[in-house]
Design a protein around this motif. Structure first.
Motif, PDB file in Angstrom:
ATOM      1  N   TYR A   1     -24.491  20.186 -15.156  1.00 55.81           N
ATOM      2  CA  TYR A   1     -24.354  19.207 -16.230  1.00 55.81           C
ATOM      3  C   TYR A   1     -24.756  19.814 -17.575  1.00 55.81           C
ATOM      4  N   VAL A   2     -25.804  20.635 -17.543  1.00 54.23           N
ATOM      5  CA  VAL A   2     -26.262  21.276 -18.781  1.00 54.23           C
ATOM      6  C   VAL A   2     -25.115  22.059 -19.406  1.00 54.23           C
TER       7      VAL A   2
ATOM      8  N   GLU B   1     -22.140  19.846 -20.706  1.00 52.82           N
ATOM      9  CA  GLU B   1     -22.379  19.252 -22.021  1.00 52.82           C
ATOM     10  C   GLU B   1     -22.399  20.303 -23.108  1.00 52.82           C
TER      11      GLU B   1
ATOM     12  N   LEU C   1     -15.267  13.560 -29.004  1.00 53.11           N
ATOM     13  CA  LEU C   1     -16.700  13.335 -28.794  1.00 53.11           C
ATOM     14  C   LEU C   1     -16.938  12.090 -27.959  1.00 53.11           C
ATOM     15  N   VAL C   2     -16.288  10.999 -28.354  1.00 54.47           N
ATOM     16  CA  VAL C   2     -16.547   9.727 -27.671  1.00 54.47           C
ATOM     17  C   VAL C   2     -16.092   9.796 -26.209  1.00 54.47           C
TER      18      VAL C   2
ATOM     19  N   VAL D   1     -18.450  12.415 -24.278  1.00 58.54           N
ATOM     20  CA  VAL D   1     -19.843  12.015 -24.119  1.00 58.54           C
ATOM     21  C   VAL D   1     -19.969  10.781 -23.238  1.00 58.54           C
ATOM     22  N   THR D   2     -19.085   9.818 -23.455  1.00 54.89           N
ATOM     23  CA  THR D   2     -19.159   8.623 -22.628  1.00 54.89           C
ATOM     24  C   THR D   2     -19.004   8.996 -21.161  1.00 54.89           C
TER      25      THR D   2
ATOM     26  N   PHE E   1     -22.095  10.970 -19.774  1.00 58.79           N
ATOM     27  CA  PHE E   1     -23.338  10.227 -19.565  1.00 58.79           C
ATOM     28  C   PHE E   1     -23.279   9.392 -18.279  1.00 58.79           C
TER      29      PHE E   1
ATOM     30  N   LEU F   1     -24.208  11.686 -15.721  1.00 57.94           N
ATOM     31  CA  LEU F   1     -25.642  11.981 -15.662  1.00 57.94           C
ATOM     32  C   LEU F   1     -26.380  10.949 -14.814  1.00 57.94           C
ATOM     33  N   ILE F   2     -26.003   9.672 -14.970  1.00 60.43           N
ATOM     34  CA  ILE F   2     -26.665   8.647 -14.154  1.00 60.43           C
ATOM     35  C   ILE F   2     -26.447   8.937 -12.681  1.00 60.43           C
TER      36      ILE F   2
ATOM     37  N   LEU G   1     -28.541  11.981 -11.520  1.00 64.07           N
ATOM     38  CA  LEU G   1     -29.961  11.713 -11.317  1.00 64.07           C
ATOM     39  C   LEU G   1     -30.167  10.777 -10.140  1.00 64.07           C
TER      40      LEU G   1
ATOM     41  N   PRO H   1     -27.802  19.401 -24.007  1.00 61.24           N
ATOM     42  CA  PRO H   1     -28.385  20.635 -23.502  1.00 61.24           C
ATOM     43  C   PRO H   1     -27.806  21.843 -24.223  1.00 61.24           C
TER      44      PRO H   1
ATOM     45  N   ILE I   1     -25.291   7.409 -25.872  1.00 57.32           N
ATOM     46  CA  ILE I   1     -23.943   7.692 -26.373  1.00 57.32           C
ATOM     47  C   ILE I   1     -23.842   7.242 -27.824  1.00 57.32           C
TER      48      ILE I   1
END
Lengths: 491, 485
Positions: free
Chosen positions: A124-125, A128, A154-155, A158-159, A162, A165-166, A169, B388, B420
């Motif tokens: 993930y690092v 991104e 970007l939108v 990133v959306t 993220f 990411l949930i 984790l 990151p 976001i």
């Protein structure tokens, strides 16, 4: 250690290029040397021992890289294409060329990280981290509507990530895996209940589908390509960004097989739609870059069909196709840059009849168009064929729909060549110069290599595909599990 | 050393605080004789670094386990590590002030003694093991900053900031003290451990719950948790930038250090609905902070609201103290200190002498004129946004992992959704710097002090981003003096 060097070397090269930015010839040499060095590393990568360093031990994140499997093939293709990209960047970009090349190299380091990471958080690092160089390239050197394109990219990105990411984790927290390392996760995560796996997979899928990209999450790609710098160097990067299929293949399917079996039919259908939609988009475009963006979107659909068909041959073929299209699509974008350099236009209507004045350019373009549309013997064919073949074993209908695009590709490919090079024109354009020959050389080598000798690369991919297939079969065999044939057709 | 009346004093535990106190006195003395503030600034730096050496020595000596005054003043790992971060933030603020005071015509040398005293208060809060120590620390920390935020005496906005901060700060303190009194009434002690023991042994009365709620609200004021955050944007906007650099870092750490202790020891013994109330506060903070920041045109005000938002992310860790939340919050505070101090340091270089012109337009085209400054600001913005491999990302991952482990998946989802939004407003600054043109020429650099501060912040943002493991290990390891930590 070679795996680590594949990330560090491009970054160091980028820093050196920035330091030498006032002396452009030196910066150019450094940039090309960085890309070549990465390519050499990529050649020696397969078979090296995995790297495993502690990184954030408190929550079980390690700095683990492994150069075996599909990642090794993709890093090879990416490094190969970076050589012409930085060469073009440092010769055809008017202002801030060194910064342009440095950002390309930074992105290469990040991409290598995506392909080699064996820890989900580390993956993930890098996922991104590659976003930023692309945004800056587009935002600084892009066309008139670059700001809108940047925001869109970007939108979307990133959306999507993220959500990823949930899931990332949560998958460790819920499964009780010892760490985020792929081995620990592969042991624990498939044991999760089907419902849990499904929502975790959906989270991952939102992020990865954006970068597959799959309809209806694809529209950033077309704008990105359209607004990128006309030299095409930044578009090479754009074609390297389509890493979503790799994400599904390396992480999504093997970690959450039961969830994947549930969700895959939807993704499979969307992939087929994407393939067809992209092909029609290409047929209808009059803008060179949009044309290529749609055409490669169509390829991405086929790759998606290959992956979500969840058959050994299809998954392997899809990864092979992904690597091959990096070379062919990137090469065509560079050709478009060369055309722009001559005629200052990206609209097809401004072209025609160039073959007479520039026979070499026409020949190379035809060669790459043939590659692009999947002519046997060239790089795209083995992967495309295997993707569809594999998908037919489990899901004939989506595969059949996607196969229609092969016909469409013939139409739009030949049409493109005709409109660019044939017909009558008095225009005087320069033929390929020495620089452009150097630029196209790695592309041609890559096309022939991937086209004529698929076996060594495919073997490395298959070792990983088998793992994914095994996980899927186990999930299907579990009591109450969904069988593979439920995904579509008999196996 | 133990006095006859059973008062135990470990001088090594108190050494950092004493060093700050002595330095404050010395700088005040220097200020008496010299109108040039540079001498006081130099002395302040030396004093803060000395305090840092004491803290580090104790942290590394392996006796990071000592307390003084019967668990009322703690020297355990959370206290010491947060003290270190407070001192780092103070160094950054002093360095930024070095240039800016002269430029802005604010060169009254009493500035540095006040800043040092406030840092001392924050250190005391980080070390507090009982409510009285906490309140003492809070007042030592807050009072000087009320004055500092009105330091630009000829500026109405700065004056207003000081006034507003003072009134609302005093209000917050009063609520906190009232709550502490009620808790004492219910538990018969101010010491956290005793309070927790008394409350969990069945004496949980309305009095205790009300007291706990008021303490939470009082600290919520200081930490700028919604709905008690309203002062923050106005104060941050009005106060001089070097002071804001100090406030967003040091004051925030002080407040969260106290909240962390309470969340670990006292809150769990109180009614569960208090934790729910905290969760709601945190959720509200995330939403209000991020969406308000999105609306701002001025970078300083955007950063002010974003600091409210970061209080929300820190708040997430408060809810997960049993699941690595303490270390996660301490890591996040470290990350926040570096990247935020860096962002404000860059901001102080961009704005003119009167601190005006921090709006986005001033950043337009910066990449052309000051490529390195723009690149550095980009890194700070991306780190604040959680990209990151910068330190902000590691902080977010730790916090989200802790809160998911603690079972608050909905809060993690909200946290990520608001991230976001955050990235959009942080990236807007980057977009202005790189994608737009402007004729605005930022004032020339005065001396290297601000650059040193930026370099420090950058080093932390990059190094802790790429190598987060060792610091997080240090934060998670080590003895904890109070039960449950």
């Amino acid at each position: 250690m070679i795996a680590l060097a594949m990330i560090v070397v491009p970054l160091v090269a980028a820093a050196l290029v920035m330091l030498a930015r006032r002396v452009l010839p030196l910066a150019r040499v450094l940039a090309v040397a960085g890309a070549v060095a990465t390519l050499v590393l990529a050649i020696f990568l397969p078979g090296t021992r995995p790297l495993d360093l502690t990184w954030l031990p408190g929550i079980g994140v390690s700095f683990s890289l492994d150069g075996n499997g599909a990642g090794s093939v993709l890093t090879f293709a990416a490094a190969l294409m970076m050589i012409p990209a930085v060469l073009v960047a440092t010769t055809r970009v008017a202002s801030g060329a060194a910064g342009f090349a440095a950002l390309l190299l930074v992105a290469l380091g990040g991409l290598n990280g995506i392909f080699l990471a064996k820890d989900l958080v580390l993956f993930y690092v890098f996922w991104e981290a590659t976003l930023i160089p692309g945004l800056l390239l587009l935002g600084i050197w892009g066309g008139e509507r670059r700001r809108e394109a940047t925001v869109k990219y970007l939108v979307y990105a990133v959306t999507g990530s993220f959500f990823m990411l949930i899931s990332i984790l949560a998958v460790k927290a819920l499964s009780g895996a010892a760490s985020f390392h792929v081995i620990d996760l592969m042991l624990a995560a498939p044991e999760l209940p089907v419902a849990t796996q499904t929502w975790l997979f959906v989270g991952l899928a939102i992020g990865m589908a954006v970068k597959l990209p799959i309809w209806p999450l694809h529209s950033w790609l077309v704008d990105l390509n359209e607004q990128n710098h006309p030299s095409g160097a930044a578009d090479v990067l754009g074609s390297l960004y389509k890493v979503g299929a790799f994400g599904f293949f390396a992480w999504g399917l093997p970690l959450l097989p039961a969830g994947a079996l549930r969700v895959a039919p939807i993704l499979l259908a969307l992939s087929a739609v994407t393939a067809l939609y992209g092909a029609f988009g290409a047929i209808g475009s009059n803008h060179l870059k949009r044309f290529l963006a749609y055409g490669s979107l169509s390829h991405m659909g086929i790759i998606g069909v290959g992956v979500f068909g969840m058959h050994l041959a299809g998954m392997s073929g899809a990864m092979y196709f992904l690597a091959a299209q990096m070379v062919s699509t990137g090469g065509l974008f560079l050709i478009v840059g060369m055309l722009y350099h001559r005629r200052r236009s990206l609209y097809l209507a401004d072209y025609g009849g160039l073959a007479k004045a520039a026979p070499a350019l026409a020949a190379f373009t035809l060669f790459l168009i043939f590659t692009f549309i999947g002519v046997p013997g060239l790089s795209n064919f083995p992967g495309e064929f295997m993707s569809l073949l594999g998908a037919f074993q489990t899901s004939p209908w989506p595969a059949a729909i996607a196969t229609l695009t092969v016909i469409a590709a013939g139409v739009y490919g030949v049409n493109l060549y005709q409109r660019l090079f044939q017909g009558r024109s008095e225009a005087v354009v320069k033929d390929l110069d020495a620089l452009e020959m150097y630029v196209l050389l790695p592309v041609i080598v890559g096309v022939l290599l991937f086209g004529l000798m698929p076996a060594p690369h495919l073997q490395r991919i298959e070792s990983q595909s088998q793992l994914a297939e095994l996980q899927l079969e186990r999930a299907a065999a579990a009591p109450g599990g969904i069988t593979l044939s439920d995904v579509g057709g008999a196996r | 050393m133990t006095f006859p009346g059973q008062i135990d004093i470990h001088w090594s535990v108190l050494a950092p605080a004493i060093a700050l106190l002595v330095t404050a006195a010395v700088t005040l003395f220097i200020a008496l004789f010299s109108r040039d503030s540079r001498g006081a600034a130099g002395a302040a730096l030396i004093g803060v670094i000395t305090a840092g050496v004491f803290t580090l020595a104790q942290l590394l000596s392996g006796e990071a386990n000592a307390a003084s005054f019967g668990l009322r003043y703690l020297g355990d790992v959370p206290a010491l590590t947060l003290t270190l971060v407070i001192l780092l933030g103070t160094v950054a603020a002093v360095l930024v002030s070095w240039d800016q005071l002269q430029r802005g015509g604010m060169e009254h040398p009493e500035y540095y003694p006040l800043m040092l005293l406030s840092a001392l208060g924050a250190v005391v809060m980080a070390s507090a093991g009982d409510l009285i120590t906490l309140i003492l620390g809070l007042e030592i920390m807050s009072l000087p900053v009320y004055a500092l935020s009105a330091w630009r005496t000829r500026d109405r906005q700065s004056e207003e900031a000081g006034m507003k901060y003072f009134l609302l700060g005093a209000f917050g303190s009063a609520i906190l003290i009232y709550g502490a009194a009620l808790v004492y009434g219910a538990a018969g002690s101010f010491v956290y451990g005793d309070v927790a023991a008394a409350l969990s042994s069945g004496n949980l009365t309305l009095l205790a719950t009300l007291g706990g709620a008021l303490v939470l609200a009082g600290l919520g004021f200081k930490a700028a948790l919604a709905p008690f955050h309203q002062w923050a944007p106005d104060v941050y906007t009005g106060a001089p930038t070097p002071v804001v650099t100090f406030m967003t870092v040091v004051i925030k750490i002080g407040a969260f250090a106290a909240l962390l202790r309470l969340a670990t020891v006292v809150f769990p013994a109180l009614q569960p609905w208090l934790l729910t109330a905290l969760a709601v506060m945190v959720a509200l903070t995330l939403v209000v902070g991020n969406f308000s920041a999105l609306m701002q045109r001025g970078v300083k005000r955007m950063l002010a609201y974003s600091s409210v938002a970061h209080a929300g992310y820190l708040g997430l860790a408060l809810l997960a103290t049993d699941h690595g939340g303490v270390a996660a919050a301490a890591f996040y505070l470290t990350a926040y200190a570096f990247m935020n101090a860096g962002a404000f340091a860059v901001l102080s270089l961009i704005s003119d002498a009167n601190d005006h012109g921090d709006d986005l337009e001033r950043f337009a085209g910066l990449a052309k004129r000051r490529p390195w400054l723009a690149a550095v600001m980009t890194l700070f913005m991306l780190s604040l946004g959680g990209i990151p491999p910068l330190v902000g990302f590691a902080g977010k991952v730790l916090v989200f992992q802790a809160v998911i482990d603690a079972g608050y998946v909905w809060l993690a989802v909200l946290g990520i959704a608001t991230s976001i939004v955050a990235l959009v407003y942080y990236f807007r600054v980057v977009a202005y710097m790189y994608f737009r043109e402007s004729a605005y020429e930022p004032p020339a650099f005065r001396s290297g002090a601000t650059q040193v501060a930026i370099a420090l912040a950058l080093a932390g943002t990059l190094l802790l981003g790429v190598f987060p493991g060792w610091w997080h290990t240090l934060l998670s390891a080590g003895p904890r003096l109070l039960a449950g930590l």
